[in-house]
Design an enzyme around this catalytic site. Sequence first.
Site, short mmCIF file in Angstrom:
data_model
loop_
_atom_site.label_atom_id
_atom_site.label_comp_id
_atom_site.label_asym_id
_atom_site.label_seq_id
_atom_site.Cartn_x
_atom_site.Cartn_y
_atom_site.Cartn_z
N ALA A 93 0.93 -1.26 -0.06
CA ALA A 93 -0.08 -0.05 0.06
C ALA A 93 0.61 1.25 0.14
CB ALA A 93 -0.83 -0.03 0.93
N VAL A 140 -17.96 -0.51 14.24
CA VAL A 140 -19.46 -0.44 14.82
C VAL A 140 -19.98 -1.58 14.92
CG1 VAL A 140 -21.56 0.78 14.50
CG2 VAL A 140 -19.46 1.89 13.73
N LYS A 145 -25.46 -10.85 -7.09
CA LYS A 145 -24.00 -10.72 -7.86
C LYS A 145 -24.01 -10.64 -9.48
CE LYS A 145 -22.59 -13.50 -3.87
NZ LYS A 145 -22.40 -14.82 -3.26
N GLY A 150 -17.26 -17.29 3.34
CA GLY A 150 -16.27 -17.47 4.51
C GLY A 150 -15.77 -16.08 4.81
N1 HSE Z 1 -23.92 -16.52 1.33
C1 HSE Z 1 -23.18 -16.34 0.47
C2 HSE Z 1 -22.71 -17.33 -0.40
C3 HSE Z 1 -21.50 -15.74 0.90
O1 HSE Z 1 -22.98 -18.81 0.09
O2 HSE Z 1 -21.92 -17.44 -1.41
C4 HSE Z 1 -20.87 -14.97 -0.09
O3 HSE Z 1 -21.64 -13.85 -0.59
#
Ligand code: HSE
Length: 419
Positions: free
Chosen positions: A31, A41, A198, A295
Amino acid sequence: MLRVGIIGVGTVGTSVVNILKDNAAVISARAGVDIVVKSGVVKNLNKDRGLDIKLTDNVDDVLNDSEIDIVVELMGGVEEAFEVVKRALKSGKAVVTANKALLAYHRYELQEIAKDIAFEYEASVAGGIPIINALRDGLSANHIESIMGILNGTCNYMMTKMTNDGVAYDVVLKEAQELGYAEADPTFDVGGYDAAHKLLILASIAYGIDAKPEDILIEGIQNISQDDISFAKEFGYVIKLLGIAKKDKNEVELRVHACLIKKEKMIAKIDGVMNGISVVGDKVGETLYYGAGAGGDATASAVVANIIDIARSGKSKPMLGFDRPMEAGLVLKPIQNIESKYYLRINVSDKIGVLAKITKIFEDNSISIEAILQRQSSKDSANLLISTHMAVERDIQALISSLEKLEFVNSKPVMIRIV
Ligand code: HSE
């Protein structure tokens, strides 16, 4: 020194803190500056997270702290997170988020608001795989022909276990939750919504398409049974939940659903919690990305990479990878017009004339049968396993609703698309 405030210190947030500490030397070398977490938080201050950072339950302690340069939003949810990141951007703080739901709904507004302030979101798609980076930067010379991905680790983990070990759906879902793969509400995973969020993010980068989850075809894995898994196996297929974006002339189709995939295909071999994405560009051809899609550490790896990137340059690329419209006239293909081959399992009473009546309904709906097989399922019922040639969604839906009305059809036919 660059100071970070984390909003939401759960599994991923804890990993971000730990990675920044464990890998501090290599991170500051890359970096060009030391990076420290100034505060985090949390909702519950009484829970021991084993972290030596200052914790607060007041988001203002991060947003109003003039020393904090980067806000890492890991709180999840949509509207509350939207307010938080807007406030951060308006006060000039860079933002890193892993929040795919936020982006599925507000990515274009966020691009407008962020302008020159860095806003990064690598962890929002496929956890640790740098797919945003690849699509937005590495493949930016290409027209993207298609994206096909295993985008949900929970579903892939579940389908793998159900296929390889015959584990029951509920048991394997519980395991995925215990391993920290699943969303707080696992319906987002098994219902296909997480993968859809996604896919929408990737489709914006690839095509500039501004669609919302409600606009696209989303189905999950809830109806996949051991029957279908074992028939698929017998015929050389595996069943996986895929997110698909495909350009066809001036239309882009976006869909998430379970698919039958020939077992020799690379994407069919991506097992367990791993994600895999194939991107085809007109110049580069097919490229394939593989890695842990869920994960704490894998996801935090992408979050920290964004932090490092911001530390290096301090400013934003165009958030979605383009500053001007990419392709004039490109529109979302209506769901009803999407074409595919289909597998149907129709459980029927095993009586004279049933098959003839069923195939007549295929003809009435202009659907051409590719192959057909009957398997006894009890003394007087049978599964008809039928694959079709290419057909359109509208016709398949009409076919299924005609079939389920027949008195000798015992339950709603199961339909899985073949890719
Ligand atoms: N719940 C999501 C998955 C975690 O199982 O891919 C990652 O976005």
